[in-house]
Design a protein around this motif. Structure first.
Motif, PDB file in Angstrom:
ATOM      1  N   LEU A   1      73.490 -21.501  10.732  1.00 16.92           N
ATOM      2  CA  LEU A   1      72.167 -20.909  10.545  1.00 16.92           C
ATOM      3  C   LEU A   1      71.518 -20.536  11.878  1.00 16.92           C
ATOM      4  N   VAL A   2      71.716 -21.363  12.903  1.00 12.26           N
ATOM      5  CA  VAL A   2      71.188 -21.025  14.228  1.00 12.26           C
ATOM      6  C   VAL A   2      71.821 -19.733  14.737  1.00 12.26           C
ATOM      7  N   GLU A   3      73.125 -19.607  14.558  1.00 13.82           N
ATOM      8  CA  GLU A   3      73.811 -18.386  14.989  1.00 13.82           C
ATOM      9  C   GLU A   3      73.295 -17.171  14.202  1.00 13.82           C
ATOM     10  N   GLN A   4      73.043 -17.355  12.907  1.00 15.46           N
ATOM     11  CA  GLN A   4      72.542 -16.255  12.083  1.00 15.46           C
ATOM     12  C   GLN A   4      71.127 -15.854  12.480  1.00 15.46           C
ATOM     13  N   LEU A   5      70.295 -16.833  12.813  1.00 16.39           N
ATOM     14  CA  LEU A   5      68.936 -16.532  13.268  1.00 16.39           C
ATOM     15  C   LEU A   5      68.980 -15.784  14.608  1.00 16.39           C
ATOM     16  N   LYS A   6      69.894 -16.201  15.460  1.00 15.88           N
ATOM     17  CA  LYS A   6      70.045 -15.500  16.744  1.00 15.88           C
ATOM     18  C   LYS A   6      70.443 -14.042  16.518  1.00 15.88           C
ATOM     19  N   ILE A   7      71.393 -13.816  15.643  1.00 15.09           N
ATOM     20  CA  ILE A   7      71.854 -12.453  15.347  1.00 15.09           C
ATOM     21  C   ILE A   7      70.715 -11.599  14.810  1.00 15.09           C
ATOM     22  N   HIS A   8      69.892 -12.196  13.946  1.00 13.59           N
ATOM     23  CA  HIS A   8      68.795 -11.430  13.341  1.00 13.59           C
ATOM     24  C   HIS A   8      67.686 -11.118  14.344  1.00 13.59           C
ATOM     25  N   PHE A   9      67.309 -12.116  15.155  1.00 14.60           N
ATOM     26  CA  PHE A   9      66.116 -11.956  15.989  1.00 14.60           C
ATOM     27  C   PHE A   9      66.389 -11.325  17.357  1.00 14.60           C
ATOM     28  N   GLN A  10      67.622 -11.366  17.847  1.00  9.53           N
ATOM     29  CA  GLN A  10      67.897 -10.791  19.168  1.00  9.53           C
ATOM     30  C   GLN A  10      67.538  -9.308  19.278  1.00  9.53           C
ATOM     31  N   PRO A  11      67.822  -8.480  18.265  1.00  8.16           N
ATOM     32  CA  PRO A  11      67.473  -7.056  18.397  1.00  8.16           C
ATOM     33  C   PRO A  11      65.970  -6.776  18.373  1.00  8.16           C
ATOM     34  N   ILE A  12      65.183  -7.729  17.834  1.00  3.82           N
ATOM     35  CA  ILE A  12      63.746  -7.463  17.685  1.00  3.82           C
ATOM     36  C   ILE A  12      62.877  -8.361  18.560  1.00  3.82           C
ATOM     37  N   HIS A  13      63.490  -9.320  19.226  1.00  3.82           N
ATOM     38  CA  HIS A  13      62.749 -10.232  20.103  1.00  3.82           C
ATOM     39  C   HIS A  13      63.517 -10.319  21.413  1.00  3.82           C
ATOM     40  N   SER A  14      62.872  -9.997  22.508  1.00  2.00           N
ATOM     41  CA  SER A  14      63.619  -9.782  23.755  1.00  2.00           C
ATOM     42  C   SER A  14      64.185 -11.045  24.390  1.00  2.00           C
ATOM     43  N   HIS A  15      63.666 -12.207  24.040  1.00  4.55           N
ATOM     44  CA  HIS A  15      64.146 -13.431  24.692  1.00  4.55           C
ATOM     45  C   HIS A  15      64.490 -14.487  23.651  1.00  4.55           C
ATOM     46  N   VAL A  16      65.744 -14.489  23.223  1.00  2.00           N
ATOM     47  CA  VAL A  16      66.234 -15.433  22.225  1.00  2.00           C
ATOM     48  C   VAL A  16      67.296 -16.331  22.865  1.00  2.00           C
ATOM     49  N   ILE A  17      67.130 -17.637  22.713  1.00  2.00           N
ATOM     50  CA  ILE A  17      68.047 -18.615  23.279  1.00  2.00           C
ATOM     51  C   ILE A  17      68.661 -19.407  22.136  1.00  2.00           C
ATOM     52  N   CYS A  18      69.945 -19.710  22.263  1.00  2.00           N
ATOM     53  CA  CYS A  18      70.667 -20.460  21.227  1.00  2.00           C
ATOM     54  C   CYS A  18      71.269 -21.703  21.861  1.00  2.00           C
ATOM     55  N   TYR A  19      71.034 -22.873  21.269  1.00  2.00           N
ATOM     56  CA  TYR A  19      71.539 -24.127  21.851  1.00  2.00           C
ATOM     57  C   TYR A  19      72.000 -25.062  20.739  1.00  2.00           C
TER      58      TYR A  19
END
Length: 281
Positions: A258-276
């Protein structure tokens, strides 16, 4: 450049962070008296892009000095210097274990250690309330903590809010640094499939297994909808970071997916997305 102010309870890893920043080229000062912070700032060439500054401020300051911190931070802001406050903490059991293993003295050693830890947190409230970044080091080793700090300082070059998606396992303890925490243990667990047990939520076969369940896709859609609605409001508060933690039992399959999916969704619309992934082995 931005000044990094490092604080936290004793035993939470402040020295590790300061040494790491020093290795990254930061000019670092440990245990700086709060009242001397403006003088430190005055003597740094903040217009030089190669100059980085970091100071550690903790309970070794006198309580009346810590009370001056809000006023001093306003002074620094008026001097045109941007700063971030990173606050470290860990649960009481972990702090007690660390002091026992290292045989170090707590700064408030004139009272029992358990009471000293709580009293220290109370004294540091003035810093905690102003922290831009809070990091729970309970289940974090030295290398993971260094990795986290590296992520933060790499993404700290803009005034726009950074969005951190973090997976974790409940059996390893809940993170103390989450702004939002979602429990996804109700979803089908790939752990019970022998051929998926050793894999993670980043592997194609695990992704395929999870996406074959309607409840998983519904959970993803609901998380995205919720965050899209409220990220706008959090951005208006001029926050530096927002941490969204997703937890499953072991922090290996469902939360990672789910974290990976949220990253995929929000990276194109939010300029600073971090995944940990805190507990990913």
């Amino acid at each position: 450049m931005k000044l990094q102010i490092i604080s936290g309870v004793s035993g939470s890893g402040k020295s590790i962070v300061l040494h790491f920043l020093e290795d990254q080229g930061y000019y670092c000062v440990d245990n700086l008296p709060v009242d001397l912070l403006p003088h430190f700032v005055e003597n740094m060439d903040w217009n030089n892009p190669h100059i980085h500054g970091a100071v550690s401020i903790d309970v070794r300051n006198f309580s009346h000095e810590l009370a001056h911190l809000p006023h001093i931070l306003e002074q620094i802001k008026k001097m045109g210097v941007k700063y971030s406050i990173i606050f470290l903490d860990a649960d009481d059991a972990t702090l007690l274990k660390r002091f026992s293993e290292t045989r170090r003295k707590h700064p408030l050693s004139d009272i029992p250690l358990t009471k000293a830890i709580q009293h220290e947190r109370n004294l540091l409230t003035v810093i905690t309330q102003r922290a831009d970044i809070k990091i729970d080091t309970t289940n974090t080793n030295i290398y993971q903590l260094q990795h986290l700090i590296n992520i933060y300082i790499a993404n700290d070059r803009t005034t726009e809010m950074s969005l951190l998606f973090q997976s974790f396992g409940y059996k390893h303890g809940v993170p103390l640094d989450a702004d939002f925490m979602f429990d996804v243990r109700c979803l089908p667990n790939p752990y019970w499939e022998p051929h998926l047990r050793s894999l993670t939520g980043q592997d194609k076969s695990v992704i395929s297994y999870l996406e074959n369940h309607k409840t998983v896709l519904q959970m993803k859609e609901h998380l995205i909808y919720f965050l899209q609605q409220w990220l706008v409001e959090f951005k208006k508060t001029n926050r530096s970071y927002l941490t969204v933690s997703i937890g499953c039992t072991g922090g290996q399959h469902r939360s990672v997916y789910l974290v990976e999916q949220l990253k995929i969704h929000f990276q194109p619309i939010h300029s600073h997305v971090i995944c940990y992934h805190r507990d990913l082995i």
